[in-house]
Scaffold this motif. Structure first.
Motif, PDB file in Angstrom:
ATOM      1  N   THR A   2      14.156  12.026 103.741  1.00  0.00           N
ATOM      2  CA  THR A   2      12.775  12.498 103.685  1.00  0.00           C
ATOM      3  C   THR A   2      12.662  13.616 102.661  1.00  0.00           C
ATOM      4  OG1 THR A   2      13.321  13.932 105.521  1.00  0.00           O
ATOM      5  CG2 THR A   2      12.074  11.948 106.052  1.00  0.00           C
ATOM      6  N   ALA A   3      11.491  13.684 102.002  1.00  0.00           N
ATOM      7  CA  ALA A   3      11.299  14.759 101.028  1.00  0.00           C
ATOM      8  C   ALA A   3      11.102  16.065 101.783  1.00  0.00           C
ATOM      9  CB  ALA A   3      10.079  14.445 100.168  1.00  0.00           C
ATOM     10  N   LEU A   4      11.641  17.147 101.230  1.00  0.00           N
ATOM     11  CA  LEU A   4      11.481  18.445 101.884  1.00  0.00           C
ATOM     12  C   LEU A   4      10.128  19.031 101.513  1.00  0.00           C
ATOM     13  CD1 LEU A   4      15.032  19.839 101.101  1.00  0.00           C
ATOM     14  CD2 LEU A   4      14.156  19.220 103.355  1.00  0.00           C
ATOM     15  N   THR A   5       9.416  19.514 102.519  1.00  0.00           N
ATOM     16  CA  THR A   5       8.104  20.085 102.246  1.00  0.00           C
ATOM     17  C   THR A   5       8.188  21.605 102.289  1.00  0.00           C
ATOM     18  OG1 THR A   5       7.196  18.199 103.438  1.00  0.00           O
ATOM     19  CG2 THR A   5       5.651  19.987 102.923  1.00  0.00           C
ATOM     20  N   LEU A   6       8.116  22.211 101.114  1.00  0.00           N
ATOM     21  CA  LEU A   6       8.115  23.669 101.052  1.00  0.00           C
ATOM     22  C   LEU A   6       6.683  24.163 101.233  1.00  0.00           C
ATOM     23  CD1 LEU A   6      10.483  24.588  98.053  1.00  0.00           C
ATOM     24  CD2 LEU A   6      11.051  24.233 100.455  1.00  0.00           C
TER      25      LEU A   6
END
Ligand code: FAD
Length: 337
Positions: A2-6
């Motif tokens: 999963t893409a990391l959400t900053l």
């Protein structure tokens, strides 16, 4: 993957039990151990410092952190080995420590009931070898899994490798190197209650005493002594109990022969930081937006809108005062970050 959400301009005021006004340039919740390599790669790529936060109950957060704050939120766990002599229980780093204690009690297992009610996460527990009521996590430690940010690999630590000591472990020697991912504890079947500590000894002789009864007593004692951080923001004991030579303790013990003093195996003695602060006349003392609890001299509190600078100034005042009154140096327990 999963893409990391900053999340930009992340407000951390609700993520530390001192309720310090604090922001981070970015915040991110990590819910899977597998995401740490990508997170560290991202931080390196963007040239941003990265810090790890659990429940925020042992930190003094800077007002503005120009980097990424990663909240360890990995959950899960259970019984992984049920032997004739012991049960091994595992919990992921983001689990709440007290919930883990209750889980073991619900399974009829004793061993960590004295550590009930300590705020924070499972992952942070071995970092400072949490302790209370004559017990510490090292007593029942089996192993832990950690992500090594230097090598980018995960590794298992045994008890001796953790180098546990009073509020100390190898994870404090190189701050930030390891992220604890999960913890395993070995809880013996022939449970023996640990009632040595004041307040618990009155349970001695209780017929068919259970770990749950000890846990309930520990929680009641804690509630009666410590201010609730949800009502009066604090970080628990702010200073470690100083372990000093008999020579250094002599002036204190000459003036106050009944001062709390606990002989250590190495010949030194452990004094009570709270007692020293109280005898210095600082209980209830206030300095700007920070103060010392009226209920417990070892607990620094946020009187409203305090920042790390306010807490640091008060801590310095306490250390200087105790040093000049008793000649004893105090050291902060929470991490300034
Ligand atoms: C009211 C109150 C009472 C307390 N009573 C006690 C007590 O009786 N005994 C005791 O020992 N402590 C006590 N504490 C201190 C605190 O609860 C413990 O130190 C706890 O383990 C901190 O957990 P945390 O998740 O909040 O850690 P945080 O405050 O979020 O982090 C503390 C440090 O650990 C690091 N860290 C956090 N998670 C990880 C991880 N997964 N891997 C690697 N590093 C990590 C952080 O980077 C930081 O340096 C008390 C605190 C409060 C507020």
């Amino acid at each position: 993957m999963t893409a990391l959400t900053l999340i930009p301009d992340f407000d951390l005021t609700a993520h530390n039990t001192l309720a310090l006004t604090a922001r981070s340039r970015f915040g991110v919740k990590i819910e899977r151990a597998e995401d740490f390599p990508a997170l560290y790669a991202l931080a390196a790529e963007q040239n941003l410092p990265l810090r790890i936060l659990g429940g925020g109950s042992n930190v003094v957060l800077s007002q503005d952190f120009d980097g990424i704050t990663a909240l360890v939120s990995i959950t899960g766990g259970g019984i992984i080995e049920n032997g004739p002599d012991a049960t091994v229980v595992e919990a992921s780093a983001g689990e709440t420590w007290h919930d883990f204690v209750v889980f073991t009690i619900d399974k009829g297992l004793g061993g960590i009931e004295n550590l009930a009610g300590i705020p924070g996460t499972v992952g942070a527990a071995p970092v400072q070898n949490i302790g209370a009521y004559g017990a510490e996590v090292a007593d029942v430690f089996e192993s832990l899994l950690a992500y090594d940010t230097t090598t980018g690999t995960t590794r298992t630590f045994t008890g001796p490798e953790c180098k546990f000591a009073y509020r100390d472990s190898v994870f404090k020697y190189e701050p930030g190197r390891y992220v604890v991912l999960s913890l395993c504890l070995r809880l013996k079947r022939d449970w023996q209650p640990n009632l040595k500590f004041a307040g618990l000894s009155e349970l001695e002789g209780t017929p068919d005493l259970t770990p749950r009864q000890v846990m309930d007593r520990v929680v009641a004692l804690r509630n009666s002594k410590l201010p609730d951080w949800r009502v009066t923001p604090n970080a628990g004991s702010f200073f470690q109990n100083p372990i000093v030579s008999l020579e250094d303790a002599a002036p204190v013990l000459a003036e106050f022969p009944t001062a709390p003093s606990f002989p250590q195996p190495d010949g030194r003695t452990k004094l009570s930081a709270g007692w020293l602060i109280e005898k210095t006349g600082l209980k209830g003392f206030r300095m700007g937006r920070a103060g010392i609890s009226e209920r417990h001299a070892l607990v620094l509190i946020n009187l409203g809108g305090a920042t790390a600078e306010d807490i640091a100034a008060l801590a310095t005042h306490i250390k200087t005062s105790v040093q000049s009154r008793f000649g004893i140096a105090l050291h902060e327990e929470p991490v300034f970050t």
